[in-house]
Design a protein around this motif. Structure first.
Motif, PDB file in Angstrom:
ATOM      1  N   GLU B 117      23.622  85.813  46.920  1.00  8.82           N
ATOM      2  CA  GLU B 117      23.350  84.369  46.908  1.00  8.82           C
ATOM      3  C   GLU B 117      24.076  83.668  45.757  1.00  8.82           C
ATOM      4  O   GLU B 117      24.417  82.490  45.879  1.00  8.82           O
ATOM      5  CB  GLU B 117      21.848  84.076  46.885  1.00  8.82           C
ATOM      6  CG  GLU B 117      21.144  84.225  45.547  1.00  8.82           C
ATOM      7  CD  GLU B 117      20.377  85.536  45.443  1.00  8.82           C
ATOM      8  OE1 GLU B 117      20.787  86.510  46.117  1.00  8.82           O
ATOM      9  OE2 GLU B 117      19.386  85.589  44.705  1.00  8.82           O
ATOM     10  N   LYS B 118      24.347  84.401  44.678  1.00 10.00           N
ATOM     11  CA  LYS B 118      25.010  83.761  43.533  1.00 10.00           C
ATOM     12  C   LYS B 118      26.407  83.250  43.879  1.00 10.00           C
ATOM     13  O   LYS B 118      26.934  82.368  43.232  1.00 10.00           O
ATOM     14  CB  LYS B 118      25.109  84.740  42.350  1.00 10.00           C
ATOM     15  CG  LYS B 118      23.765  85.213  41.819  1.00 10.00           C
ATOM     16  CD  LYS B 118      23.118  84.176  40.903  1.00 10.00           C
ATOM     17  CE  LYS B 118      21.853  84.691  40.247  1.00 10.00           C
ATOM     18  NZ  LYS B 118      20.762  84.953  41.225  1.00 10.00           N
ATOM     19  N   LEU B 120      27.167  81.635  46.419  1.00  6.61           N
ATOM     20  CA  LEU B 120      27.097  80.531  47.387  1.00  6.61           C
ATOM     21  C   LEU B 120      27.131  79.142  46.775  1.00  6.61           C
ATOM     22  O   LEU B 120      27.206  78.150  47.474  1.00  6.61           O
ATOM     23  CB  LEU B 120      25.806  80.653  48.199  1.00  6.61           C
ATOM     24  CG  LEU B 120      25.759  81.850  49.132  1.00  6.61           C
ATOM     25  CD1 LEU B 120      24.360  82.030  49.681  1.00  6.61           C
ATOM     26  CD2 LEU B 120      26.751  81.664  50.262  1.00  6.61           C
ATOM     27  N   LEU B 121      27.083  79.101  45.428  1.00  9.37           N
ATOM     28  CA  LEU B 121      26.955  77.793  44.791  1.00  9.37           C
ATOM     29  C   LEU B 121      28.026  76.815  45.254  1.00  9.37           C
ATOM     30  O   LEU B 121      27.769  75.631  45.419  1.00  9.37           O
ATOM     31  CB  LEU B 121      26.990  77.943  43.264  1.00  9.37           C
ATOM     32  CG  LEU B 121      25.741  78.595  42.655  1.00  9.37           C
ATOM     33  CD1 LEU B 121      25.945  78.919  41.186  1.00  9.37           C
ATOM     34  CD2 LEU B 121      24.516  77.704  42.816  1.00  9.37           C
ATOM     35  N   ASP B 122      29.244  77.308  45.470  1.00 10.68           N
ATOM     36  CA  ASP B 122      30.326  76.398  45.854  1.00 10.68           C
ATOM     37  C   ASP B 122      30.755  76.559  47.307  1.00 10.68           C
ATOM     38  O   ASP B 122      31.786  76.039  47.706  1.00 10.68           O
ATOM     39  CB  ASP B 122      31.532  76.614  44.924  1.00 10.68           C
ATOM     40  CG  ASP B 122      31.169  76.277  43.493  1.00 10.68           C
ATOM     41  OD1 ASP B 122      30.612  75.189  43.274  1.00 10.68           O
ATOM     42  OD2 ASP B 122      31.409  77.115  42.603  1.00 10.68           O
ATOM     43  N   PHE B 126      27.455  76.751  53.148  1.00  7.29           N
ATOM     44  CA  PHE B 126      26.105  76.917  52.624  1.00  7.29           C
ATOM     45  C   PHE B 126      25.532  75.569  52.185  1.00  7.29           C
ATOM     46  O   PHE B 126      24.371  75.261  52.444  1.00  7.29           O
ATOM     47  CB  PHE B 126      26.085  77.909  51.459  1.00  7.29           C
ATOM     48  CG  PHE B 126      24.703  78.139  50.903  1.00  7.29           C
ATOM     49  CD1 PHE B 126      23.773  78.891  51.598  1.00  7.29           C
ATOM     50  CD2 PHE B 126      24.328  77.565  49.690  1.00  7.29           C
ATOM     51  CE1 PHE B 126      22.484  79.086  51.107  1.00  7.29           C
ATOM     52  CE2 PHE B 126      23.046  77.751  49.192  1.00  7.29           C
ATOM     53  CZ  PHE B 126      22.130  78.517  49.892  1.00  7.29           C
ATOM     54  N   ASN B 127      26.375  74.766  51.534  1.00  4.81           N
ATOM     55  CA  ASN B 127      25.935  73.433  51.121  1.00  4.81           C
ATOM     56  C   ASN B 127      25.474  72.582  52.303  1.00  4.81           C
ATOM     57  O   ASN B 127      24.510  71.827  52.191  1.00  4.81           O
ATOM     58  CB  ASN B 127      27.047  72.704  50.350  1.00  4.81           C
ATOM     59  CG  ASN B 127      27.004  73.043  48.870  1.00  4.81           C
ATOM     60  OD1 ASN B 127      26.345  72.380  48.094  1.00  4.81           O
ATOM     61  ND2 ASN B 127      27.693  74.119  48.487  1.00  4.81           N
ATOM     62  N   PHE B 130      22.175  73.875  53.411  1.00  4.72           N
ATOM     63  CA  PHE B 130      21.204  73.482  52.389  1.00  4.72           C
ATOM     64  C   PHE B 130      20.782  72.031  52.580  1.00  4.72           C
ATOM     65  O   PHE B 130      19.605  71.689  52.522  1.00  4.72           O
ATOM     66  CB  PHE B 130      21.829  73.666  51.008  1.00  4.72           C
ATOM     67  CG  PHE B 130      20.853  73.568  49.877  1.00  4.72           C
ATOM     68  CD1 PHE B 130      20.119  74.669  49.489  1.00  4.72           C
ATOM     69  CD2 PHE B 130      20.668  72.375  49.214  1.00  4.72           C
ATOM     70  CE1 PHE B 130      19.206  74.583  48.452  1.00  4.72           C
ATOM     71  CE2 PHE B 130      19.760  72.275  48.173  1.00  4.72           C
ATOM     72  CZ  PHE B 130      19.035  73.387  47.793  1.00  4.72           C
ATOM     73  N   LYS B 131      21.776  71.193  52.842  1.00  3.29           N
ATOM     74  CA  LYS B 131      21.508  69.778  53.045  1.00  3.29           C
ATOM     75  C   LYS B 131      20.605  69.571  54.268  1.00  3.29           C
ATOM     76  O   LYS B 131      19.676  68.768  54.240  1.00  3.29           O
ATOM     77  CB  LYS B 131      22.815  69.020  53.225  1.00  3.29           C
ATOM     78  CG  LYS B 131      22.615  67.544  53.209  1.00  3.29           C
ATOM     79  CD  LYS B 131      23.911  66.788  53.372  1.00  3.29           C
ATOM     80  CE  LYS B 131      23.534  65.340  53.567  1.00  3.29           C
ATOM     81  NZ  LYS B 131      24.198  64.381  52.823  1.00  3.29           N
ATOM     82  N   LEU B 184      16.223  78.297  54.479  1.00  2.00           N
ATOM     83  CA  LEU B 184      17.498  78.978  54.201  1.00  2.00           C
ATOM     84  C   LEU B 184      17.465  80.407  54.727  1.00  2.00           C
ATOM     85  O   LEU B 184      18.461  80.920  55.241  1.00  2.00           O
ATOM     86  CB  LEU B 184      17.785  78.977  52.696  1.00  2.00           C
ATOM     87  CG  LEU B 184      18.117  77.602  52.119  1.00  2.00           C
ATOM     88  CD1 LEU B 184      18.132  77.653  50.603  1.00  2.00           C
ATOM     89  CD2 LEU B 184      19.462  77.110  52.648  1.00  2.00           C
TER      90      LEU B 184
END
Lengths: 83, 191
Positions: B117-118, B120-122, B126-127, B130-131, B184
């Protein structure tokens, strides 16, 4: 309810609470004990930290959005009716 | 004659300012319908109290409209909060789906490890997911998450705006996080 132990629902609540405020010593101890014996809440803890970081970094794009010509006309005709 | 002047200004304002007011309302509420209603109500209020505004100059029209919209927005949330008993109840059903009577995770709901999961920040996809999950939250929960994380408001400020206690706020944030996690899990990690 066991005085020494949290249930999972309590444990997840305290996990969240500690992001926003100090938790008490007793809450810390109970959370520590719970996390040591509950795989699911240990997982939850890691995922919750990740979500917290993600939310702090996440910038919702403030995209410019517009009303259509018809929607503007609808507002104006609504206003005209009010007289 | 007076009526004419008023009409002209207010409809000019609709063309000049409705888009940016709508953008703001949409960002705040995440609902096109609610945003449209708030913008319309703003112009209705402006129309009604036009005599008190007149003569203050074009420059302040925008600020005046924003201040009306801001108040409409706060009223809207206060009203949603008054309908809270029902929402709270929905929240209880949601908690019962996740936890059994003893407060332990139901077997099917127990969190399992997420892969990488780390990383996935960018990640753009995934964003997007998430939205989608954020927009799926009940409106008040979404508002609390936004205020707390995106606008970095202090807890007491959020509590004041919604007229709730700090423990209400933590409870909402707790449920919102459980909800996000589950969403998620369902739409990203277990796909």
């Amino acid at each position: 309810m066991n005085l020494l132990m949290f249930s999972c629902v309590q444990a997840t609540e305290i996990i969240e609470k500690q992001f926003y405020t100090e938790i008490t010593l007793s809450e810390k101890v109970k959370l520590y004990l719970h996390r040591n014996m509950c795989d699911a809440c240990r997982e939850y803890y890691g995922q919750s930290v990740f979500l917290d970081q993600f939310l702090r970094r996440y910038k919702e794009k403030n995209v410019k959005r517009e009303l259509s010509e018809d929607e503007k006309k609808a507002i104006i005709s609504h206003l005209e009716k009010l007289q | 004659m007076k009526e004419l002047v008023k009409n002209k200004s207010v409809s000019d304002w609709v063309y000049a300012y409705s888009d940016e007011l709508y953008s703001w309302a949409l960002f705040k509420t995440s609902s096109e319908d609610v945003a449209k209603d708030l913008v319309q109500e703003t112009f209705v209020a402006a129309f009604d109290s036009f005599p008190t505004f007149k003569g203050k100059g074009e420059g302040s029209a925008r600020a005046w409209l924003y201040s009306i919209l801001r108040n409409k927005f706060i009223d809207h949330y206060r009203k949603s909060i008054r309908e809270m008993p029902l929402r709270q109840h929905d929240g209880d059903d949601f908690m019962n789906d996740l936890f059994d009577n003893g407060g332990q995770w139901r077997k099917s709901e127990r969190p399992h490890a997420w892969d990488d999961e780390k990383m996935l920040l960018d990640d753009e996809d995934f964003n997007t997911t998430f939205k989608g999950c954020l927009n799926n939250l009940p409106e008040i929960w979404h508002y609390c998450i936004k205020s707390k994380f995106f606008e970095q408001k202090e807890s007491n400020e959020v509590c004041q705006a919604l007229n709730i206690t700090p423990s209400n706020l933590w409870q909402i944030l707790h449920r919102a996080k459980l909800h996000l996690r589950k969403c998620l899990d369902q739409y990203w990690f277990n796909v």
